[in-house]
Design a protein around this motif. Structure first.
Motif, PDB file in Angstrom:
ATOM      1  N   ARG A 119       0.838  -1.207   0.000  1.00 43.99           N
ATOM      2  CA  ARG A 119       0.000   0.000   0.000  1.00 43.99           C
ATOM      3  C   ARG A 119       0.870   1.251   0.000  1.00 43.99           C
ATOM      4  NH1 ARG A 119      -5.345   0.481   3.837  1.00 43.99           N
ATOM      5  NH2 ARG A 119      -6.388   2.144   2.652  1.00 43.99           N
ATOM      6  N   LYS A 120       1.893   1.259   0.836  1.00 43.96           N
ATOM      7  CA  LYS A 120       2.801   2.405   0.907  1.00 43.96           C
ATOM      8  C   LYS A 120       3.505   2.635  -0.426  1.00 43.96           C
ATOM      9  CE  LYS A 120       7.050   4.020   3.149  1.00 43.96           C
ATOM     10  NZ  LYS A 120       8.136   3.702   4.103  1.00 43.96           N
ATOM     11  N   GLN A 121       3.886   1.565  -1.073  1.00 47.80           N
ATOM     12  CA  GLN A 121       4.666   1.669  -2.296  1.00 47.80           C
ATOM     13  C   GLN A 121       3.810   1.808  -3.561  1.00 47.80           C
ATOM     14  OE1 GLN A 121       7.800   2.110  -2.387  1.00 47.80           O
ATOM     15  NE2 GLN A 121       8.392   1.582  -0.301  1.00 47.80           N
ATOM     16  N   GLY A 122       2.505   1.760  -3.425  1.00 43.91           N
ATOM     17  CA  GLY A 122       1.643   1.959  -4.591  1.00 43.91           C
ATOM     18  C   GLY A 122       1.586   0.768  -5.523  1.00 43.91           C
ATOM     19  N   VAL A 123       1.763  -0.453  -4.991  1.00 41.09           N
ATOM     20  CA  VAL A 123       1.735  -1.651  -5.839  1.00 41.09           C
ATOM     21  C   VAL A 123       0.788  -2.708  -5.255  1.00 41.09           C
ATOM     22  CG1 VAL A 123       4.000  -1.334  -6.924  1.00 41.09           C
ATOM     23  CG2 VAL A 123       3.857  -2.468  -4.689  1.00 41.09           C
ATOM     24  N   ILE A 124      -0.290  -2.259  -4.633  1.00 37.91           N
ATOM     25  CA  ILE A 124      -1.234  -3.191  -4.008  1.00 37.91           C
ATOM     26  C   ILE A 124      -1.787  -4.185  -5.022  1.00 37.91           C
ATOM     27  CG2 ILE A 124      -3.478  -3.389  -2.882  1.00 37.91           C
ATOM     28  CD1 ILE A 124      -2.988  -0.699  -1.592  1.00 37.91           C
ATOM     29  N   ALA A 125      -2.323  -3.660  -6.121  1.00 38.45           N
ATOM     30  CA  ALA A 125      -2.964  -4.537  -7.105  1.00 38.45           C
ATOM     31  C   ALA A 125      -1.936  -5.367  -7.860  1.00 38.45           C
ATOM     32  CB  ALA A 125      -3.802  -3.712  -8.077  1.00 38.45           C
ATOM     33  N   VAL A 126      -0.773  -4.787  -8.134  1.00 39.56           N
ATOM     34  CA  VAL A 126       0.289  -5.539  -8.803  1.00 39.56           C
ATOM     35  C   VAL A 126       0.661  -6.756  -7.959  1.00 39.56           C
ATOM     36  CG1 VAL A 126       2.694  -5.488  -9.576  1.00 39.56           C
ATOM     37  CG2 VAL A 126       1.210  -3.530 -10.019  1.00 39.56           C
ATOM     38  N   CYS A 127       0.848  -6.554  -6.654  1.00 38.68           N
ATOM     39  CA  CYS A 127       1.182  -7.669  -5.765  1.00 38.68           C
ATOM     40  C   CYS A 127       0.034  -8.680  -5.686  1.00 38.68           C
ATOM     41  CB  CYS A 127       1.519  -7.154  -4.368  1.00 38.68           C
ATOM     42  SG  CYS A 127       3.127  -6.349  -4.258  1.00 38.68           S
ATOM     43  N   PHE A 128      -1.194  -8.193  -5.764  1.00 35.64           N
ATOM     44  CA  PHE A 128      -2.322  -9.115  -5.728  1.00 35.64           C
ATOM     45  C   PHE A 128      -2.307 -10.025  -6.958  1.00 35.64           C
ATOM     46  CE2 PHE A 128      -6.768 -10.405  -6.315  1.00 35.64           C
ATOM     47  CZ  PHE A 128      -7.013 -10.955  -5.067  1.00 35.64           C
ATOM     48  N   GLY A 129      -1.764  -9.511  -8.059  1.00 35.46           N
ATOM     49  CA  GLY A 129      -1.592 -10.361  -9.231  1.00 35.46           C
ATOM     50  C   GLY A 129      -0.691 -11.543  -8.937  1.00 35.46           C
ATOM     51  N   GLY A 130       0.264 -11.348  -8.019  1.00 38.30           N
ATOM     52  CA  GLY A 130       1.110 -12.453  -7.581  1.00 38.30           C
ATOM     53  C   GLY A 130       0.346 -13.423  -6.697  1.00 38.30           C
ATOM     54  N   ILE A 131      -0.474 -12.879  -5.810  1.00 39.09           N
ATOM     55  CA  ILE A 131      -1.281 -13.727  -4.923  1.00 39.09           C
ATOM     56  C   ILE A 131      -2.187 -14.647  -5.734  1.00 39.09           C
ATOM     57  CG2 ILE A 131      -3.165 -13.682  -3.226  1.00 39.09           C
ATOM     58  CD1 ILE A 131      -1.887 -11.140  -2.073  1.00 39.09           C
ATOM     59  N   GLU A 132      -2.757 -14.143  -6.808  1.00 37.15           N
ATOM     60  CA  GLU A 132      -3.651 -14.932  -7.653  1.00 37.15           C
ATOM     61  C   GLU A 132      -2.957 -16.156  -8.255  1.00 37.15           C
ATOM     62  OE1 GLU A 132      -6.940 -11.822  -9.413  1.00 37.15           O
ATOM     63  OE2 GLU A 132      -4.914 -11.733 -10.259  1.00 37.15           O
ATOM     64  N   LYS A 133      -1.631 -16.074  -8.370  1.00 36.28           N
ATOM     65  CA  LYS A 133      -0.880 -17.192  -8.948  1.00 36.28           C
ATOM     66  C   LYS A 133      -0.488 -18.239  -7.914  1.00 36.28           C
ATOM     67  CE  LYS A 133       1.280 -14.326 -12.574  1.00 36.28           C
ATOM     68  NZ  LYS A 133       2.574 -13.878 -13.134  1.00 36.28           N
ATOM     69  N   LEU A 134      -0.575 -17.895  -6.626  1.00 35.35           N
ATOM     70  CA  LEU A 134      -0.129 -18.795  -5.567  1.00 35.35           C
ATOM     71  C   LEU A 134      -1.134 -19.924  -5.334  1.00 35.35           C
ATOM     72  CD1 LEU A 134       1.122 -16.228  -2.875  1.00 35.35           C
ATOM     73  CD2 LEU A 134       2.515 -17.443  -4.575  1.00 35.35           C
ATOM     74  N   ALA A 135      -0.612 -21.069  -4.900  1.00 32.86           N
ATOM     75  CA  ALA A 135      -1.491 -22.156  -4.462  1.00 32.86           C
ATOM     76  C   ALA A 135      -2.307 -21.669  -3.272  1.00 32.86           C
ATOM     77  CB  ALA A 135      -0.658 -23.375  -4.072  1.00 32.86           C
ATOM     78  N   ARG A 136      -3.509 -22.216  -3.082  1.00 32.83           N
ATOM     79  CA  ARG A 136      -4.418 -21.725  -2.047  1.00 32.83           C
ATOM     80  C   ARG A 136      -3.775 -21.728  -0.664  1.00 32.83           C
ATOM     81  NH1 ARG A 136     -10.463 -23.900  -2.077  1.00 32.83           N
ATOM     82  NH2 ARG A 136     -10.333 -22.710  -4.030  1.00 32.83           N
TER      83      ARG A 136
END
Length: 365
Positions: A39-56
């Motif tokens: 959030r501080k770095q302005g990449v919340i959604a970009v990082c969430f794109g990584g979360i979407e790729k992770l196993a549950r």
């Protein structure tokens, strides 16, 4: 594992430089901390794109994930609004005989795996008359006059390379030049570079124009140097450049490296190559220069300390207190605050210091 290391792993998964299976996994508290950093770095959604790729089993706890999704949804909606507005403004410019191109922002978003996941801000619009003359200053005045007739108000605060405007409540910077240097010799080269490259802008499916990847690698590095020296650099800008390197061809990188040398940008670029490799896992063959680790570690500290907000200045004395100083004490303070910038780009840092002192002296007259 340190949270900052996990942050690097997550953003690497997001941009494709790390396999999702290689993410180490995080505790509940670390996921909370990762969200705060993103959030501080302005990449919340970009990082969430990584979360979407992770196993549950490696994804955040449900509560944290739902919070993250809510923030991403807001970013996506804002991006949709800004993207549509870019198309509208492009058409309005065309109607008054002004060609335009989106710098940074929605233009850079087109390089991302999920364009709507890049945090949007204001609109940076690079403009030029459809039929430019040899008189640059006269062309600028004519463009601003024509833009006033669009019906969104008159452009304000025209400076050396941009004026301010507004469209549907969104700030628009009208760039008649893509940027500037305090070093006048280099600034003239950069101005000519911009004039030559404008004709190579290309259309997007979204209805607006963007620069070439080669141009972006040069212009974005000029922009990064300014933040590195004077404003504090953020992870969002660095992520943009990492994505550019991944999207570029070998020919584009060689050409960009040559131009950056000509513009005295090799030294700060080498520092940022180390940061980009360290944080984003960009392979050596895609870097423009051999990374400078010593300067890179300094730049990385700046990026993590100052965050991604472009308005944050690194100078800490209150404005009123600074204005009360004598000219000589202002010079001493500015020299102290800027001393580390000479390590990155000595010529540009010295030119900026001379410019600021000239402003101070002229205000006293």
């Amino acid at each position: 594992m340190q949270t900052t290391e996990l942050f690097g792993q997550l953003i690497q998964v997001a941009i494709g430089t790390r396999n999702a299976d290689d993410f180490s996994g995080a505790t509940e508290q670390q996921w909370t901390d990762l969200l705060a950093i993103a959030r501080k770095q302005g990449v919340i959604a970009v990082c969430f794109g990584g979360i979407e790729k992770l196993a549950r089993e490696k994804q955040p706890p449900l509560r944290t994930k739902l919070h993250w999704i809510g923030l991403v949804d807001l970013i996506v909606k804002q991006n949709e609004k800004i993207t549509a507005l870019c198309k509208t403004v492009t058409e309005e410019m065309k109607s008054v005989g002004v060609s335009s191109c989106i710098l940074k922002g929605q233009g850079m978003a087109t390089y991302y795996p999920t364009p709507l996941y890049r945090n949007s801000g204001d609109i940076d619009l690079w403009i030029q008359l459809d039929k430019p003359t040899d008189n640059f200053e006269a062309d600028v005045k004519e463009m601003l006059k024509r833009i006033t007739t669009i019906g969104r108000g008159e452009p304000t605060n025209p400076g050396p390379h941009h004026a301010e405007w507004s469209a549907d409540g969104v700030e628009v910077e009208l760039h008649y030049r893509p940027g500037e240097f305090y070093n006048k010799k280099i600034d003239r080269k950069y101005k000519q570079f911009g004039l030559e490259e404008f004709k190579n802008n290309r259309p997007t499916d979204a209805g607006f124009y963007i620069p070439t990847t080669y141009f972006n690698m040069v212009q974005q590095m000029e922009h990064l140097q300014r933040h590195l020296l004077f404003e504090g650099i953020g992870m969002r800008q660095l992520c943009d450049y990492a994505i550019l390197l991944l999207s570029s061809t070998e020919e584009e990188r060689k050409r960009a490296a040559k131009t950056l040398r000509e513009l005295n940008l090799k030294r700060p670029a080498a520092a940022l190559m180390w940061v980009i490799k360290h944080i984003f896992g960009i392979p050596d063959e895609r870097l423009l220069f051999t990374p400078n680790e010593k300067l890179g570690r300094m730049a990385l500290q700046d990026a993590m300390d100052f965050g991604g907000n472009m308005a944050h200045q690194r100078y800490h004395m209150p404005k009123e207190q600074f204005n009360a100083l004598s000219n000589i004490n202002k010079f001493r303070y500015m020299l102290h605050e800027r001393k580390h910038t000479f390590k990155y780009a000595p010529r540009e840092a010295f030119a900026e210091l001379c410019y600021q002192m000239n402003v101070i002296i002229n205000r006293r007259k």
